[in-house]
Design an enzyme around this catalytic site. Structure first.
Site, short mmCIF file in Angstrom:
data_model
loop_
_atom_site.label_atom_id
_atom_site.label_comp_id
_atom_site.label_asym_id
_atom_site.label_seq_id
_atom_site.Cartn_x
_atom_site.Cartn_y
_atom_site.Cartn_z
N GLN A 70 23.41 3.48 -4.25
CA GLN A 70 22.04 3.81 -4.62
C GLN A 70 21.85 3.69 -6.11
O GLN A 70 22.76 3.98 -6.87
CB GLN A 70 21.76 5.25 -4.23
N GLN A 71 20.69 3.26 -6.49
CA GLN A 71 20.39 3.27 -7.92
C GLN A 71 19.03 3.90 -8.13
O GLN A 71 18.04 3.50 -7.54
CB GLN A 71 20.40 1.83 -8.45
N GLY A 72 19.00 4.91 -8.96
CA GLY A 72 17.73 5.55 -9.28
C GLY A 72 17.40 5.28 -10.73
O GLY A 72 18.03 4.45 -11.38
N ALA A 73 16.38 5.99 -11.23
CA ALA A 73 15.96 5.79 -12.61
C ALA A 73 16.96 6.40 -13.57
O ALA A 73 17.10 5.97 -14.71
CB ALA A 73 14.59 6.41 -12.83
N GLU A 74 17.66 7.42 -13.11
CA GLU A 74 18.55 8.16 -14.00
C GLU A 74 20.01 7.88 -13.75
O GLU A 74 20.84 7.99 -14.64
CB GLU A 74 18.33 9.67 -13.80
N ALA A 75 20.35 7.56 -12.51
CA ALA A 75 21.76 7.49 -12.18
C ALA A 75 22.06 6.43 -11.14
O ALA A 75 21.17 6.02 -10.38
CB ALA A 75 22.24 8.85 -11.67
N LYS A 105 28.57 9.94 -9.28
CA LYS A 105 27.23 9.83 -9.83
C LYS A 105 27.35 9.51 -11.31
O LYS A 105 27.87 10.31 -12.09
CB LYS A 105 26.50 11.16 -9.62
N ASP A 110 13.59 18.78 -8.00
CA ASP A 110 13.29 17.49 -7.38
C ASP A 110 13.52 17.56 -5.87
O ASP A 110 14.23 16.75 -5.30
CB ASP A 110 14.18 16.41 -8.01
#
Lengths: 180, 230
Positions: free
Chosen positions: B15-20, B35, B139
């Site tokens: 997974q790739q998010g905005a932060e990690a 992470k 969140d």
């Protein structure tokens, strides 16, 4: 010569040039002598009180942390061996950590840990000096005292409803410097 | 020097998010989730380092606080402070609440509703426990709440505490619920009656819930940003 069949060596994935070797001994009698040898550096290993160890993984978590600290030049104690003991402890007080997790006269069994012991000489040296019998590592649990572990790491029964003891212990070791 | 996770095969990234970035890996004999808070090149390096360090600290502190309060959260195995990585337990045999709800298709049968309500109730009582320990997740979404099998028992795990904080303010807790409500109802249409069950269990299990739910009502009217300065 003492048999070293029961020593297990683990490569550290995160720090590929390092290894962690672990052995279990039971029947220690020469506590005073051992203490002197540890202090004088004649024993190049960390000797842990087996009562406070519930799983090899607990040792690996602490030792990996110590290897990491050394590799980053951030050892908080004098040697990698004392750093293993310090890492194992939830306390940030070095003296207290060494006292709690090191061998004391009430310990018959110890877990010996050597770092980067590539030819196995360090652990062999421990085996020769320790005057106790090496045991298979899978017998570790026979020496574990869960009540002491819960007390030392301050783990409540409420927490253990949703967590294995090992996970609670590993987490405290891993996040120690953030836990204030 | 530790192997950088960015040198891990991309195949391990799940997974790739905005932060990690989230990777799957192994730590000795344990399956783990890694992470990584990656560097944002557009930020000033000093600010970047401080922010990243603070977020990692916030995250593991919350994990420890939850764990001590008897809330199920992943164990932490290792912190790679050089590469800003947290190695943590992979919660085996689990699915997200989002995946769980999506197994059912509206219109729900009475049986579906019963199952969904019972899981919603569990989530509500965990949130009650979270807030009674003054932990605000920051969140909450149906993807950050896991259900661990066996079926019927469904132990509720909370994950992703990167935006969490310790707060006793009803306002912060109200916003926490509001964020979940928004996420819940937009991800899962026609589930108002199920979310109601989350709130019902929340108020039943949390003595101070009256105040929080009042705030929730306020936040619904005005949106989650209260302070309008600057």
């Amino acid at each position: 010569m003492a048999s070293c069949d029961h020593v297990r060596t683990f490569p550290v994935d995160l720090f590929p040039n390092s290894t962690i070797s672990i052995a279990l001994f039971d029947g220690i009698k020469n506590h005073d002598e051992l203490k002197k040898k540890i202090i004088s550096g004649k024993i190049d290993a960390a000797l842990l009180s087996a009562k406070k160890i519930c799983d090899i993984f607990q040792v690996l978590v602490a030792a990996t942390k110590a290897v990491g600290a050394k590799s980053n030049g951030k050892l908080k104690t004098r040697s990698i061996n004392s750093e293993v003991l310090f890492s194992l402890s939830p306390s940030n007080n070095i003296t207290e950590s060494l006292r709690t997790f090191g061998v004391s006269p009430s310990d018959s069994a110890v877990v010996a840990v050597t770092i980067d012991d590539f030819d196995g000489l360090k652990i062999q040296n421990v085996a020769q000096q320790i005057n106790a019998e090496m045991k298979p590592l899978d017998q570790l649990n026979r020496y574990t005292d869960e009540d002491i572990i819960k007390k030392v790491y301050k783990i409540s029964d409420a927490e253990l409803k949703h967590s294995k003891l090992l996970d609670s212990v590993a987490t405290r070791i891993a996040v120690k410097e953030f836990a204030t | 020097m530790a192997t950088k996770p960015s040198e891990l095969s991309d195949a391990d990234m799940i997974q790739q998010g905005a932060e990690a970035k989230i990777y799957q890996g192994q730590f000795y004999d344990k399956q783990c989730i890694i992470k990584e808070r990656f560097k944002k090149t557009y930020r000033h390096p000093v600010l970047e380092e401080r922010l990243t360090h603070r977020r990692i600290a916030q995250e593991v502190k919350a994990l420890l606080r939850c764990r001590k309060a008897g809330i199920a959260v992943p164990a932490v195995y290792f912190m790679d402070t050089c590469n800003n990585c947290i190695y943590m337990e992979k919660v085996e045999h689990s699915l997200t609440v989002r995946e769980f709800i999506q197994q059912f298709q509206p219109p729900y049968t009475e049986e579906d509703n019963q199952i969904l309500r019972s899981v919603a109730g569990k989530v509500g009582s965990i949130l009650a426990k979270l807030h009674s320990n003054d932990i605000v997740h920051g969140d909450l979404t149906t993807s950050n709440i896991l259900l661990k099998s066996p079926y019927d028992i469904w132990e509720v795990y909370l994950i992703d505490f990167g935006l969490s904080q310790v707060s006793h303010l009803a306002e912060d807790k109200g916003v926490d619920l509001y964020v979940l409500e928004k996420a819940f109802l937009s991800t899962h249409p026609r589930t108002e009656h199920i979310f109601e069950q989350v709130l019902a269990a929340y108020s039943k299990n949390y003595p101070n819930s009256v105040e929080v739910l009042k705030k929730l009502e306020e936040v619904r009217q005005r949106g989650r940003k209260r302070v309008m300065v600057g």
